[in-house]
Write a protein that holds these residues in place. Structure first.
Motif, short mmCIF file in Angstrom:
data_model
loop_
_atom_site.label_atom_id
_atom_site.label_comp_id
_atom_site.label_asym_id
_atom_site.label_seq_id
_atom_site.Cartn_x
_atom_site.Cartn_y
_atom_site.Cartn_z
N HIS A 123 0.81 -1.22 0.00
CA HIS A 123 0.00 0.00 0.00
C HIS A 123 0.86 1.28 0.00
O HIS A 123 0.52 2.25 -0.70
CB HIS A 123 -0.90 -0.05 1.24
CG HIS A 123 -1.83 1.10 1.40
ND1 HIS A 123 -3.08 1.13 0.81
CD2 HIS A 123 -1.72 2.26 2.06
CE1 HIS A 123 -3.68 2.26 1.12
NE2 HIS A 123 -2.87 2.98 1.88
N HIS A 127 1.12 4.39 -2.72
CA HIS A 127 0.96 5.83 -2.48
C HIS A 127 2.06 6.61 -3.21
O HIS A 127 1.80 7.64 -3.83
CB HIS A 127 1.03 6.14 -0.98
CG HIS A 127 -0.30 6.10 -0.28
ND1 HIS A 127 -1.36 6.87 -0.67
CD2 HIS A 127 -0.73 5.40 0.81
CE1 HIS A 127 -2.40 6.63 0.13
NE2 HIS A 127 -2.04 5.74 1.03
N GLY A 149 -2.45 8.11 7.34
CA GLY A 149 -2.95 7.94 8.71
C GLY A 149 -2.09 6.98 9.52
O GLY A 149 -2.09 7.03 10.75
N GLY A 175 -0.71 11.84 9.85
CA GLY A 175 -2.18 11.80 9.82
C GLY A 175 -2.74 11.62 11.23
O GLY A 175 -3.74 12.23 11.61
N PHE A 178 -2.61 14.86 13.06
CA PHE A 178 -3.78 15.68 12.71
C PHE A 178 -5.03 15.16 13.42
O PHE A 178 -5.77 15.92 14.05
CB PHE A 178 -4.02 15.65 11.19
CG PHE A 178 -3.28 16.72 10.44
CD1 PHE A 178 -3.70 18.04 10.52
CD2 PHE A 178 -2.19 16.42 9.64
CE1 PHE A 178 -3.04 19.05 9.81
CE2 PHE A 178 -1.51 17.41 8.94
CZ PHE A 178 -1.93 18.73 9.03
N PRO A 193 -8.92 16.65 7.68
CA PRO A 193 -9.55 17.59 6.74
C PRO A 193 -10.21 18.77 7.45
O PRO A 193 -10.27 19.87 6.90
CB PRO A 193 -10.60 16.72 6.02
CG PRO A 193 -10.12 15.32 6.17
CD PRO A 193 -9.40 15.26 7.48
N GLY A 295 0.01 10.26 -0.20
CA GLY A 295 -0.72 9.80 0.99
C GLY A 295 -1.80 10.79 1.39
O GLY A 295 -1.82 11.94 0.93
N ALA A 299 -3.19 15.67 0.85
CA ALA A 299 -4.38 16.44 0.45
C ALA A 299 -4.46 17.75 1.24
O ALA A 299 -5.26 18.62 0.93
CB ALA A 299 -5.64 15.62 0.69
N ASN A 300 -3.63 17.89 2.27
CA ASN A 300 -3.69 19.08 3.13
C ASN A 300 -3.21 20.33 2.39
O ASN A 300 -2.09 20.37 1.86
CB ASN A 300 -2.82 18.84 4.38
CG ASN A 300 -2.85 20.02 5.33
OD1 ASN A 300 -2.02 20.91 5.25
ND2 ASN A 300 -3.84 20.03 6.19
N CYS A 326 -4.59 11.04 -3.69
CA CYS A 326 -3.84 11.25 -2.44
C CYS A 326 -4.37 10.35 -1.34
O CYS A 326 -3.62 9.60 -0.70
CB CYS A 326 -3.96 12.70 -1.97
SG CYS A 326 -3.00 13.84 -2.96
N THR A 327 -5.68 10.42 -1.07
CA THR A 327 -6.25 9.53 -0.05
C THR A 327 -6.41 8.14 -0.66
O THR A 327 -6.18 7.95 -1.86
CB THR A 327 -7.61 10.09 0.43
OG1 THR A 327 -8.36 10.50 -0.71
CG2 THR A 327 -7.42 11.30 1.33
N ASP A 328 -6.79 7.17 0.17
CA ASP A 328 -6.77 5.78 -0.31
C ASP A 328 -7.65 5.60 -1.55
O ASP A 328 -8.78 6.08 -1.60
CB ASP A 328 -7.23 4.85 0.81
CG ASP A 328 -6.14 4.68 1.84
OD1 ASP A 328 -5.00 5.14 1.59
OD2 ASP A 328 -6.41 4.08 2.89
O1 KG4 Z 1 -3.65 7.65 2.97
P1 KG4 Z 1 -4.90 7.71 3.76
O2 KG4 Z 1 -6.19 8.01 3.04
O3 KG4 Z 1 -5.12 6.39 4.56
C1 KG4 Z 1 -4.07 5.67 5.15
O4 KG4 Z 1 -3.41 4.91 4.41
O5 KG4 Z 1 -3.85 5.91 6.35
O6 KG4 Z 1 -4.67 8.81 4.91
C2 KG4 Z 1 -5.65 9.10 5.86
C3 KG4 Z 1 -5.15 10.24 6.72
C4 KG4 Z 1 -6.06 10.56 7.91
O7 KG4 Z 1 -5.25 10.68 9.05
C5 KG4 Z 1 -6.69 11.90 7.52
O8 KG4 Z 1 -7.01 12.73 8.62
C6 KG4 Z 1 -5.57 12.51 6.71
O9 KG4 Z 1 -5.07 11.44 5.93
N1 KG4 Z 1 -6.05 13.58 5.82
C7 KG4 Z 1 -5.74 14.88 6.01
C8 KG4 Z 1 -6.41 15.60 5.00
N2 KG4 Z 1 -7.11 14.72 4.23
C9 KG4 Z 1 -6.88 13.47 4.76
N3 KG4 Z 1 -4.96 15.46 6.92
C10 KG4 Z 1 -4.83 16.80 6.86
N4 KG4 Z 1 -5.45 17.57 5.94
C11 KG4 Z 1 -6.24 17.02 4.99
N5 KG4 Z 1 -6.83 17.79 4.07
#
Ligand code: KG4
Ligand code: ZN
Length: 359
Positions: A123, A127, A149, A175, A178, A193, A295, A299-300, A326-328
């Motif tokens: 995984h 990414h 995350g 993550g 955050f 987010p 990752g 997306a931040n 960016c996210t999964d």
């Molecule tokens: O890569 P991902 O979708 O899943 C994992 O593989 O963990 O990352 C999820 C993480 C979560 O902690 C979520 O709060 C964070 O990404 N995340 C963000 C934003 N969008 C998603 N953190 C800060 N700002 C964002 N816009």
């Protein structure tokens, strides 16, 4: 002959499927899970059950959309069905074991029934390779700050199938930093987010959270979490716990309500500077200037903007995947599957899912 990959991602709480043909993404379908919202985090057993419900419709939809996209391309009129898939890629690790098992067993069963090769994908490597989906693409070798995350890593990528981790977190992931900060502020999961959203109108220099001094290219975020905890217990009067500043729950809530945007902006600013200072160090040490982020945390908006600004300052070629990569998602599994297909990296049906995985 074109190479068509069907990819399945189910490592956490998103059931996703994608089809890619010769490195071009034809569909990218994601079913999220709302069942966890009321628990303040992901409940693994509920995630597995939702994957079981979602996986067939998600895969069917990804094939349908991919087929429609092929038909609408005048140079490439072809029907697409399961038989025209050349290999099935799936997320093998790391992640929640129950969730991974649903995707991996589904992929294995499909591969067996169709007599197609199977490709196991890591995984976190996927990414990184999300940066190879769209143009312009980074040249090799490149560096990638992978922030999700569960992981925070600086990866040196020598080829699509050869990469190594040169720095990583020694405790929490970015993550998590955050999400845990958001939780302390009373915000729902996932809080990343939301911090991003509130930070947009806040003053990032109003509150000063400490930057940890960790040697080399490694990261640490647990001290930041503690410092935010004490800061809130003191209703903003100190980052260290002091009896004389101890606030009541009501005072704490009032302080958060009145200063939410500035607190979020200050927390985000610190997380971003911790990440980017290490990335700068990695670029100086390796001499590499093609640099990506990847990752969920990529997306931040604060990280994206500061990363671009740092890139301009140090003459980097910067790359950020589109938001949806960016996210999964399964498109990143599909692109990784495509490169592993070209490298002949297939797996036997005996391959098993793994919650943790070495690179
Ligand atoms: O890569 P991902 O979708 O899943 C994992 O593989 O963990 O990352 C999820 C993480 C979560 O902690 C979520 O709060 C964070 O990404 N995340 C963000 C934003 N969008 C998603 N953190 C800060 N700002 C964002 N816009
Ligand atoms: Zn992820």
């Amino acid at each position: 002959m074109p190479v068509t990959i069907l990819a399945i991602e189910s490592s956490c709480d998103e059931t996703a499927a994608s089809v890619c043909c010769d490195g071009k993404i034809l569909s990218n379908i994601i079913a999220g899970q709302t069942v966890h919202e009321k628990y303040g985090g992901i409940v693994p057993e509920l995630a597995s059950r939702a994957h079981i419900q979602n996986i067939i419709p998600v895969v069917a939809e990804s094939l349908k959309i991919a087929g429609q996209n092929l038909k609408s391309d005048p140079d490439n009129y072809r029907d697409l069905n399961l038989k025209s898939i050349d290999a099935i890629a799936f997320t093998q690790s790391p992640g929640l074991i129950g969730s991974l098992l649903v995707g991996s067993q589904f992929a294995k069963s499909l591969a067996l029934s169709l007599g197609k090769p199977l490709i196991a994908v890591h995984h976190m490597q996927a990414h990184v390779l999300a940066n190879l989906i769209s143009d312009p693409k980074p040249g090799f070798p490149f560096l990638c700050l992978t922030v999700s995350g569960g992981h925070t890593q600086i990866v040196l990528c020598e080829s699509p199938v050869k990469m190594k981790v040169i720095g990583e977190t020694i405790d929490d992931a970015a993550g998590e930093a955050f999400d845990k900060s958001a939780r302390l502020l009373g915000l729902p999961y996932p809080g990343g987010p939301l911090i991003d959203k509130y930070a947009k109108t806040g003053n990032a220099n109003r509150f000063n959270f400490p930057e940890p001094q960790i040697p080399g290219l490694n990261f640490s975020f647990s001290g930041l979490k503690t410092s935010i905890l004490y800061f809130l217990m003191n209703a903003g009067k100190s980052n260290l716990f002091k009896e004389e500043f101890a606030a009541t729950e009501l005072e704490k809530k009032k302080f958060i309500d009145e200063n939410l945007a500035d607190i979020c902006a200050s927390i985000q600013h610190r997380i971003v500077t911790i990440l980017l200072n290490k990335l700068k160090k990695a670029s100086i040490e390796t001499g590499i200037k093609d640099i990506c982020i990847a990752g969920g945390v990529s997306a931040n908006s604060g990280l994206r903007n500061a990363f671009e600004a740092m890139g301009k300052k140090y003459n980097w070629n910067t790359f950020i995947p589109k938001f949806e990569y960016c996210t999964d998602n399964a498109a990143m599994i599909a692109i990784t599957g495509y490169y592993k297909f070209l490298a002949g990296q297939f797996e036997e049906l005996s391959v098993t899912a793994g919650a943790r995985a070495e690179w």
